[in-house]
Design a protein around this motif. Structure first.
Motif, PDB file in Angstrom:
ATOM      1  N   PRO A 165     -11.147 -20.353  40.979  1.00 16.80           N
ATOM      2  CA  PRO A 165     -11.495 -19.341  41.980  1.00 16.80           C
ATOM      3  C   PRO A 165     -10.652 -19.489  43.246  1.00 16.80           C
ATOM      4  N   ALA A 166     -10.255 -18.365  43.802  1.00 17.00           N
ATOM      5  CA  ALA A 166      -9.432 -18.379  45.014  1.00 17.00           C
ATOM      6  C   ALA A 166     -10.210 -18.952  46.196  1.00 17.00           C
ATOM      7  N   ASP A 167     -11.452 -18.573  46.331  1.00 20.74           N
ATOM      8  CA  ASP A 167     -12.280 -19.034  47.444  1.00 20.74           C
ATOM      9  C   ASP A 167     -13.646 -19.469  46.941  1.00 20.74           C
ATOM     10  N   TRP A 168     -14.062 -20.631  47.368  1.00 20.28           N
ATOM     11  CA  TRP A 168     -15.423 -21.096  47.096  1.00 20.28           C
ATOM     12  C   TRP A 168     -15.762 -22.153  48.133  1.00 20.28           C
ATOM     13  N   SER A 169     -16.998 -22.182  48.540  1.00 19.01           N
ATOM     14  CA  SER A 169     -17.400 -23.139  49.568  1.00 19.01           C
ATOM     15  C   SER A 169     -18.575 -24.008  49.130  1.00 19.01           C
ATOM     16  N   THR A 170     -19.265 -23.601  48.067  1.00 18.10           N
ATOM     17  CA  THR A 170     -20.375 -24.403  47.551  1.00 18.10           C
ATOM     18  C   THR A 170     -20.201 -24.593  46.053  1.00 18.10           C
ATOM     19  N   LEU A 171     -20.894 -25.580  45.535  1.00 13.87           N
ATOM     20  CA  LEU A 171     -20.829 -25.819  44.090  1.00 13.87           C
ATOM     21  C   LEU A 171     -21.411 -24.653  43.307  1.00 13.87           C
ATOM     22  N   SER A 172     -22.394 -23.978  43.863  1.00 15.57           N
ATOM     23  CA  SER A 172     -22.961 -22.824  43.153  1.00 15.57           C
ATOM     24  C   SER A 172     -21.947 -21.680  43.086  1.00 15.57           C
ATOM     25  N   GLU A 173     -21.131 -21.515  44.126  1.00 21.08           N
ATOM     26  CA  GLU A 173     -20.065 -20.510  44.060  1.00 21.08           C
ATOM     27  C   GLU A 173     -19.013 -20.920  43.033  1.00 21.08           C
ATOM     28  N   LEU A 174     -18.653 -22.207  43.025  1.00 20.84           N
ATOM     29  CA  LEU A 174     -17.687 -22.696  42.044  1.00 20.84           C
ATOM     30  C   LEU A 174     -18.210 -22.518  40.624  1.00 20.84           C
ATOM     31  N   ALA A 175     -19.486 -22.771  40.423  1.00 16.72           N
ATOM     32  CA  ALA A 175     -20.092 -22.658  39.093  1.00 16.72           C
ATOM     33  C   ALA A 175     -20.001 -21.236  38.542  1.00 16.72           C
ATOM     34  N   GLN A 176     -19.901 -20.246  39.401  1.00 19.99           N
ATOM     35  CA  GLN A 176     -19.754 -18.868  38.936  1.00 19.99           C
ATOM     36  C   GLN A 176     -18.419 -18.668  38.216  1.00 19.99           C
ATOM     37  N   GLY A 177     -17.452 -19.536  38.474  1.00 23.39           N
ATOM     38  CA  GLY A 177     -16.165 -19.464  37.795  1.00 23.39           C
ATOM     39  C   GLY A 177     -16.180 -20.043  36.398  1.00 23.39           C
ATOM     40  N   TYR A 178     -17.284 -20.708  36.055  1.00 25.72           N
ATOM     41  CA  TYR A 178     -17.412 -21.237  34.691  1.00 25.72           C
ATOM     42  C   TYR A 178     -17.781 -20.065  33.782  1.00 25.72           C
ATOM     43  N   ALA A 179     -16.758 -19.264  33.494  1.00 26.13           N
ATOM     44  CA  ALA A 179     -16.951 -18.035  32.726  1.00 26.13           C
ATOM     45  C   ALA A 179     -15.685 -17.748  31.927  1.00 26.13           C
ATOM     46  N   ILE A 180     -15.827 -16.894  30.924  1.00 26.89           N
ATOM     47  CA  ILE A 180     -14.682 -16.491  30.109  1.00 26.89           C
ATOM     48  C   ILE A 180     -13.873 -15.409  30.812  1.00 26.89           C
ATOM     49  N   SER A 181     -14.547 -14.449  31.401  1.00 33.83           N
ATOM     50  CA  SER A 181     -13.833 -13.368  32.095  1.00 33.83           C
ATOM     51  C   SER A 181     -14.014 -13.525  33.600  1.00 33.83           C
ATOM     52  N   ASN A 182     -12.991 -13.130  34.341  1.00 30.73           N
ATOM     53  CA  ASN A 182     -13.003 -13.283  35.784  1.00 30.73           C
ATOM     54  C   ASN A 182     -13.694 -12.089  36.432  1.00 30.73           C
ATOM     55  N   LYS A 183     -14.785 -12.380  37.099  1.00 32.27           N
ATOM     56  CA  LYS A 183     -15.513 -11.336  37.826  1.00 32.27           C
ATOM     57  C   LYS A 183     -15.443 -11.622  39.321  1.00 32.27           C
ATOM     58  N   GLY A 184     -14.263 -12.084  39.746  1.00 29.61           N
ATOM     59  CA  GLY A 184     -14.047 -12.384  41.152  1.00 29.61           C
ATOM     60  C   GLY A 184     -14.336 -13.810  41.546  1.00 29.61           C
ATOM     61  N   HIS A 185     -14.681 -14.660  40.577  1.00 31.16           N
ATOM     62  CA  HIS A 185     -15.031 -16.050  40.883  1.00 31.16           C
ATOM     63  C   HIS A 185     -14.188 -17.035  40.069  1.00 31.16           C
ATOM     64  N   GLY A 186     -13.104 -16.582  39.475  1.00 38.77           N
ATOM     65  CA  GLY A 186     -12.318 -17.431  38.584  1.00 38.77           C
ATOM     66  C   GLY A 186     -12.877 -17.364  37.175  1.00 38.77           C
ATOM     67  N   ASN A 187     -12.193 -18.031  36.268  1.00 36.82           N
ATOM     68  CA  ASN A 187     -12.642 -18.085  34.874  1.00 36.82           C
ATOM     69  C   ASN A 187     -12.064 -19.332  34.206  1.00 36.82           C
ATOM     70  N   PHE A 188     -12.615 -20.474  34.541  1.00 35.73           N
ATOM     71  CA  PHE A 188     -12.066 -21.734  34.054  1.00 35.73           C
ATOM     72  C   PHE A 188     -12.820 -22.328  32.868  1.00 35.73           C
ATOM     73  N   LYS A 189     -13.661 -21.546  32.209  1.00 30.54           N
ATOM     74  CA  LYS A 189     -14.429 -22.078  31.082  1.00 30.54           C
ATOM     75  C   LYS A 189     -13.526 -22.432  29.898  1.00 30.54           C
ATOM     76  N   LEU A 190     -12.651 -21.523  29.478  1.00 34.48           N
ATOM     77  CA  LEU A 190     -11.769 -21.818  28.337  1.00 34.48           C
ATOM     78  C   LEU A 190     -10.817 -22.976  28.625  1.00 34.48           C
ATOM     79  N   PRO A 191     -10.152 -23.017  29.780  1.00 30.88           N
ATOM     80  CA  PRO A 191      -9.308 -24.185  30.027  1.00 30.88           C
ATOM     81  C   PRO A 191     -10.083 -25.505  29.990  1.00 30.88           C
ATOM     82  N   LEU A 192     -11.325 -25.478  30.457  1.00 30.12           N
ATOM     83  CA  LEU A 192     -12.144 -26.690  30.416  1.00 30.12           C
ATOM     84  C   LEU A 192     -12.471 -27.076  28.966  1.00 30.12           C
ATOM     85  N   ILE A 193     -12.728 -26.083  28.134  1.00 27.26           N
ATOM     86  CA  ILE A 193     -12.966 -26.346  26.706  1.00 27.26           C
ATOM     87  C   ILE A 193     -11.712 -26.939  26.064  1.00 27.26           C
TER      88      ILE A 193
END
Length: 171
Positions: free
Chosen positions: A111-139
């Motif tokens: 994610p380009a911007d995040w300030s809390t872990l809950s905001e970062l956790a929104q990036g744990y996704a397959i598709s980017n909805k404005g919060h990043g999408n780092f689920k597949l790289p983590l897998i």
């Protein structure tokens, strides 16, 4: 009856352990080879879009021309995927693909911007909805780490070459 059940359970565990030495690393290798070869082919057949994100690449890749980064990524994905598929130089290939994955995560998926872990956790996704999408790289990283630490397994060229050279050196 309890003794028979215990014996059957021990036998099952022993057989699963034996099969696991062959099949578990091979399963990871097939998964990783498919995913990275497919990504490398997309780069082979596609247009270089790395210039658009060059400023987001981590050091030292942000100082490498976008064309070279594209080529390095493409060839690493193609060659290392094939090497992992056949189990040749698996640990080295896993390191290379870990680097590719970390760079891709930093440049594209984080994610380009995040300030809390809950905001970062929104990036744990397959598709980017404005919060990043780092689920597949983590897998992918989770599948690469066992190959790095344990190697390709018994059904691999690494294992065959290891046995060949071990027998040859112990004569």
């Amino acid at each position: 009856m309890n003794i028979a059940f215990s014996s059957a359970l021990k036998s099952l565990h022993l057989n699963l352990d034996r099969a696991g030495n062959w099949l578990a690393p091979m399963t990871l290798r097939l998964f990783i080879a498919w995913e990275f070869f497919e990504s490398g082919l997309e780069k082979w057949q596609g247009e270089n879009w790395f210039a658009d994100i060059q400023d987001r690449f981590p050091f030292p890749f942000n100082h490498v021309p976008a064309t070279l980064n594209w080529e390095l990524s493409m060839w690493a994905e193609l060659i290392c995927a094939l090497a992992i598929l056949i189990g040749l130089g698996t640990r080295l290939s896993a390191i290379v693909l870990i680097v590719v994955t970390v760079v891709a995560t930093a440049a594209v998926h984080w994610p380009a911007d995040w300030s809390t872990l809950s905001e970062l956790a929104q990036g744990y996704a397959i598709s980017n909805k404005g919060h990043g999408n780092f689920k597949l790289p983590l897998i992918y990283l989770a599948a690469l780490v066992p190959l790095l630490l344990s190697g390709a397994g018994k059904l691999s060229l690494d294992a065959w070459l290891g046995q060949f050279f071990w027998r040859r050196n112990n004569r």
